[in-house]
Design an enzyme around this catalytic site. Sequence first.
Site, PDB file in Angstrom:
ATOM      1  N   ARG A 112      64.177 -14.141  12.321  1.00  0.00           N
ATOM      2  CA  ARG A 112      64.767 -13.603  11.087  1.00  0.00           C
ATOM      3  C   ARG A 112      64.289 -12.178  10.907  1.00  0.00           C
ATOM      4  O   ARG A 112      63.085 -11.924  10.964  1.00  0.00           O
ATOM      5  CB  ARG A 112      64.271 -14.380   9.866  1.00  0.00           C
ATOM      6  CG  ARG A 112      64.790 -15.723   9.709  1.00  0.00           C
ATOM      7  CD  ARG A 112      64.604 -16.229   8.303  1.00  0.00           C
ATOM      8  NE  ARG A 112      63.277 -16.075   7.713  1.00  0.00           N
ATOM      9  CZ  ARG A 112      62.951 -16.534   6.533  1.00  0.00           C
ATOM     10  NH1 ARG A 112      63.859 -17.178   5.807  1.00  0.00           N
ATOM     11  NH2 ARG A 112      61.745 -16.383   6.059  1.00  0.00           N
ATOM     12  N   ASP A 213      54.604 -19.847   7.710  1.00  0.00           N
ATOM     13  CA  ASP A 213      55.406 -19.469   8.878  1.00  0.00           C
ATOM     14  C   ASP A 213      55.097 -20.436  10.023  1.00  0.00           C
ATOM     15  O   ASP A 213      54.001 -20.416  10.600  1.00  0.00           O
ATOM     16  CB  ASP A 213      55.082 -18.022   9.280  1.00  0.00           C
ATOM     17  CG  ASP A 213      56.026 -17.526  10.364  1.00  0.00           C
ATOM     18  OD1 ASP A 213      56.132 -18.196  11.419  1.00  0.00           O
ATOM     19  OD2 ASP A 213      56.668 -16.482  10.160  1.00  0.00           O
ATOM     20  N   ASP A 216      54.108 -18.870  13.514  1.00  0.00           N
ATOM     21  CA  ASP A 216      52.766 -18.263  13.486  1.00  0.00           C
ATOM     22  C   ASP A 216      51.679 -19.321  13.412  1.00  0.00           C
ATOM     23  O   ASP A 216      50.641 -19.202  14.058  1.00  0.00           O
ATOM     24  CB  ASP A 216      52.641 -17.305  12.288  1.00  0.00           C
ATOM     25  CG  ASP A 216      53.342 -15.982  12.544  1.00  0.00           C
ATOM     26  OD1 ASP A 216      53.642 -15.686  13.714  1.00  0.00           O
ATOM     27  OD2 ASP A 216      53.585 -15.246  11.570  1.00  0.00           O
TER      28      ASP A 216
END
Length: 223
Positions: A112, A213, A216
């Site tokens: 994104r 996230d 991550d």
Amino acid sequence: MSVKVVLPEKLTICDHPIVKHNLGLLRNVQTNPEMFRSCTKRIAEFLFIKASEDIPTKKKIVQTPMMPASVETIPDSIEIIVAPILRAGLVFSEAACEILPTARIHHIGLFRDEETLKPVTYYNNMPKQVDKAKNTYAYILDPMLATGGSAMAALKVFEDLEIPEYNIKFISLICAPEGINKVHLEYPNVEIITACVDESLNQDGYIIPGLGDAGDRAFNTEY
Ligand code: PRP
Ligand code: URA
């Protein structure tokens, strides 16, 4: 603000206690990447088993050490495509590969844009066409369905391949109502299988309460 979900019959929430337990661990900010990956994989197994329960089987006779027996197996006329969305979908695909080792795994790389929240495709390993003589079942694996932009980009690839919508499943850990709505407005027959539908998105497009996230946290790239 909560958003109404369209076509809930195409939304399956897998609320098995082991899924709930692992989701609780995943949400915890103190869960480290190794643990995050193992919890994700465990949940993915449940979701993938749920998602694949309508794959047709065909009767045949095999010889056991004792005598002939009637069994049911997935026939060669069924083609199974698993499409993990990079990066976070990679952990999901480990579970899918173990459950359906004959599936074809085609990776799609999407991220994104942080400003626009629009999906950017950087890799597409999907075939140019699928064997029309076969009945293709497709599973898109992406742990987070947030705005739905990434899901829509992935689904367009399957639409272009003319795979019937009702044979496509989108498997995700956590969904936001906004993402579910977006997918079902354009693709009402695509079933979404998830562990949880959260409240909403924040102004940065993150799922609330979510888990942060996913890529991550899985790959230890939070700085
Ligand atoms: C995350 C996630 C989805 C996408 C969902 O990927 O894995 O692909 O966001 O958001 P959306 O529904 O608003 O499109 P991300 O862009 O963080 O890439 P990464 O997996 O490489 O970290
Ligand atoms: N992508 C993520 O990894 N997490 C979110 O909450 C939204 C998009």
